[in-house]
Design a protein around this motif. Structure first.
Motif, PDB file in Angstrom:
ATOM      1  N   THR A  25       0.971  -1.370  -0.222  1.00  0.00           N
ATOM      2  CA  THR A  25       0.025  -0.032   0.129  1.00  0.00           C
ATOM      3  C   THR A  25       0.692   1.562  -0.128  1.00  0.00           C
ATOM      4  O   THR A  25       2.189   1.389   1.023  1.00  0.00           O
ATOM      5  N   PRO A  26       0.620   2.480  -1.417  1.00  0.00           N
ATOM      6  CA  PRO A  26       1.547   3.599  -0.786  1.00  0.00           C
ATOM      7  C   PRO A  26       1.171   4.362   0.004  1.00  0.00           C
ATOM      8  O   PRO A  26      -0.441   3.971   0.251  1.00  0.00           O
ATOM      9  N   THR A  27       1.593   5.073   0.233  1.00  0.00           N
ATOM     10  CA  THR A  27       1.694   5.887   1.842  1.00  0.00           C
ATOM     11  C   THR A  27       2.191   7.095   2.086  1.00  0.00           C
ATOM     12  O   THR A  27       3.323   6.853   1.758  1.00  0.00           O
ATOM     13  N   ARG A  28       1.198   8.030   2.162  1.00  0.00           N
ATOM     14  CA  ARG A  28       2.469   9.704   1.096  1.00  0.00           C
ATOM     15  C   ARG A  28       3.730   9.501   2.865  1.00  0.00           C
ATOM     16  O   ARG A  28       2.880   9.591   4.466  1.00  0.00           O
ATOM     17  N   ASN A  29       4.958  10.367   2.933  1.00  0.00           N
ATOM     18  CA  ASN A  29       5.973  10.209   4.018  1.00  0.00           C
ATOM     19  C   ASN A  29       5.111  11.312   4.815  1.00  0.00           C
ATOM     20  O   ASN A  29       5.358  12.151   4.348  1.00  0.00           O
ATOM     21  N   ILE A  30       5.310  11.610   6.127  1.00  0.00           N
ATOM     22  CA  ILE A  30       4.697  12.600   7.129  1.00  0.00           C
ATOM     23  C   ILE A  30       5.979  13.600   7.416  1.00  0.00           C
ATOM     24  O   ILE A  30       5.518  14.882   7.455  1.00  0.00           O
ATOM     25  N   HIS A  31       6.654  13.247   6.972  1.00  0.00           N
ATOM     26  CA  HIS A  31       8.050  14.696   7.687  1.00  0.00           C
ATOM     27  C   HIS A  31       8.241  14.600   5.689  1.00  0.00           C
ATOM     28  O   HIS A  31       8.665  16.367   5.859  1.00  0.00           O
ATOM     29  N   ASP A  32       7.889  14.953   5.093  1.00  0.00           N
ATOM     30  CA  ASP A  32       8.112  14.861   3.005  1.00  0.00           C
ATOM     31  C   ASP A  32       6.536  14.321   2.408  1.00  0.00           C
ATOM     32  O   ASP A  32       6.755  13.359   1.845  1.00  0.00           O
ATOM     33  N   THR A  33       5.958  15.562   2.354  1.00  0.00           N
ATOM     34  CA  THR A  33       4.833  14.742   1.773  1.00  0.00           C
ATOM     35  C   THR A  33       5.232  14.424  -0.007  1.00  0.00           C
ATOM     36  O   THR A  33       4.104  13.689  -0.303  1.00  0.00           O
ATOM     37  N   THR A  34       6.253  14.928  -0.436  1.00  0.00           N
ATOM     38  CA  THR A  34       6.144  14.509  -2.074  1.00  0.00           C
ATOM     39  C   THR A  34       6.816  13.474  -1.820  1.00  0.00           C
ATOM     40  O   THR A  34       7.226  12.967  -3.495  1.00  0.00           O
ATOM     41  N   ILE A  35       7.172  12.786  -1.351  1.00  0.00           N
ATOM     42  CA  ILE A  35       7.851  11.535  -0.811  1.00  0.00           C
ATOM     43  C   ILE A  35       7.306   9.939  -1.001  1.00  0.00           C
ATOM     44  O   ILE A  35       5.800  10.434  -0.221  1.00  0.00           O
ATOM     45  N   VAL A  36       6.587   9.588  -1.681  1.00  0.00           N
ATOM     46  CA  VAL A  36       5.008   8.116  -0.995  1.00  0.00           C
ATOM     47  C   VAL A  36       6.306   7.030  -1.118  1.00  0.00           C
ATOM     48  O   VAL A  36       7.111   6.351  -1.855  1.00  0.00           O
ATOM     49  N   ASP A  37       6.012   6.361   0.555  1.00  0.00           N
ATOM     50  CA  ASP A  37       6.741   5.167   0.925  1.00  0.00           C
ATOM     51  C   ASP A  37       5.433   4.528   0.511  1.00  0.00           C
ATOM     52  O   ASP A  37       4.730   4.393   0.176  1.00  0.00           O
ATOM     53  N   THR A  38       5.783   3.084   1.551  1.00  0.00           N
ATOM     54  CA  THR A  38       5.296   1.676   0.935  1.00  0.00           C
ATOM     55  C   THR A  38       4.838   0.721   2.757  1.00  0.00           C
ATOM     56  O   THR A  38       6.181   0.525   2.840  1.00  0.00           O
ATOM     57  N   PHE A  70       5.857  -3.377   7.634  1.00  0.00           N
ATOM     58  CA  PHE A  70       6.934  -2.747   7.514  1.00  0.00           C
ATOM     59  C   PHE A  70       6.203  -1.402   6.710  1.00  0.00           C
ATOM     60  O   PHE A  70       5.277  -2.048   5.857  1.00  0.00           O
ATOM     61  N   TYR A  71       7.011  -0.746   7.886  1.00  0.00           N
ATOM     62  CA  TYR A  71       6.275   0.339   6.590  1.00  0.00           C
ATOM     63  C   TYR A  71       7.728   0.913   6.476  1.00  0.00           C
ATOM     64  O   TYR A  71       9.159   0.780   6.630  1.00  0.00           O
ATOM     65  N   ARG A  72       7.906   0.320   4.606  1.00  0.00           N
ATOM     66  CA  ARG A  72       9.594   0.792   4.047  1.00  0.00           C
ATOM     67  C   ARG A  72       9.565   2.616   3.138  1.00  0.00           C
ATOM     68  O   ARG A  72       8.661   2.749   3.019  1.00  0.00           O
ATOM     69  N   ALA A  73      10.529   2.863   4.277  1.00  0.00           N
ATOM     70  CA  ALA A  73      11.103   4.194   3.569  1.00  0.00           C
ATOM     71  C   ALA A  73      11.975   4.252   2.939  1.00  0.00           C
ATOM     72  O   ALA A  73      12.575   2.824   2.983  1.00  0.00           O
TER      73      ALA A  73
END
Length: 185
Positions: free
Chosen positions: A81-94, A107-110
């Protein structure tokens, strides 16, 4: 007629055995270590909390996104599941969620690393550090951590900051379920 029924039953039984075989997994190797809890307290929910840093920091060290894909691909389904990084909303983590009916490991993959988000298991194929797993007898867990007092049906073992806590649920004198949702920012 009886021959057809017997042949049909054999085919059904064989198919069932193959399905069960596909669900079997090779467990991680674990070293059967003992720990001594540092201190204990009763938390605000009335559950006994044992502090043991070494166990907590190493408990899930063998579990990674890659190791779960490699060892549990037939046993656990993977959902990304893609998710927005809370510290930098331009980054999409998974978020990688491995699950089946009774188990979830996510796991939260940053960009810089994978962070364990949830460990909720009811199967003995997921041992923690020191061979602590579902189906371990309550007395064995108490001995492993040097706990002399009788254990209730729910205990917690965690770090002093309470950022990583493992909750153990017991049924019929054995661990029935293990849950941890480590804090990460």
């Amino acid at each position: 007629m009886k021959e057809k029924i017997v042949i049909s039953l054999i085919i059904i039984f064989s198919a069932g055995c193959n399905s069960i075989r596909n669900l079997s997994v090779e467990q991680f190797e674990c070293s059967n270590e003992s720990f001594r809890y540092d201190s204990s307290l009763t938390d605000n929910e009335g559950v006994k909390y044992y502090i043991q840093e070494e166990f907590v920091y190493n408990a899930t060290e063998k579990y990674t996104v890659e190791s779960l894909i490699e060892q549990y691909d037939r046993f656990l389904e993977l959902e990304k599941t893609p998710t927005r990084n809370i510290h930098d909303t331009t980054i999409v983590d998974t978020i990688y969620e491995f699950k089946n009916k009774n188990n979830i490991i996510s796991f939260y993959r940053a960009r810089h690393k994978d962070l364990l988000k949830e460990f909720d298991v009811s199967s003995s194929v997921f041992p923690l550090h020191g061979c602590v797993s579902v189906e371990l007898p309550k007395d064995s867990l108490a001995n492993k951590f040097g706990i002399k007092e009788p254990l209730s049906d729910t205990i917690r073992i965690g770090d002093e900051e309470r950022s990583t806590v493992f909750t153990f649920y017991f049924s019929k004198g054995k661990i029935d379920r293990i849950i941890s949702m480590p804090y990460f920012d």
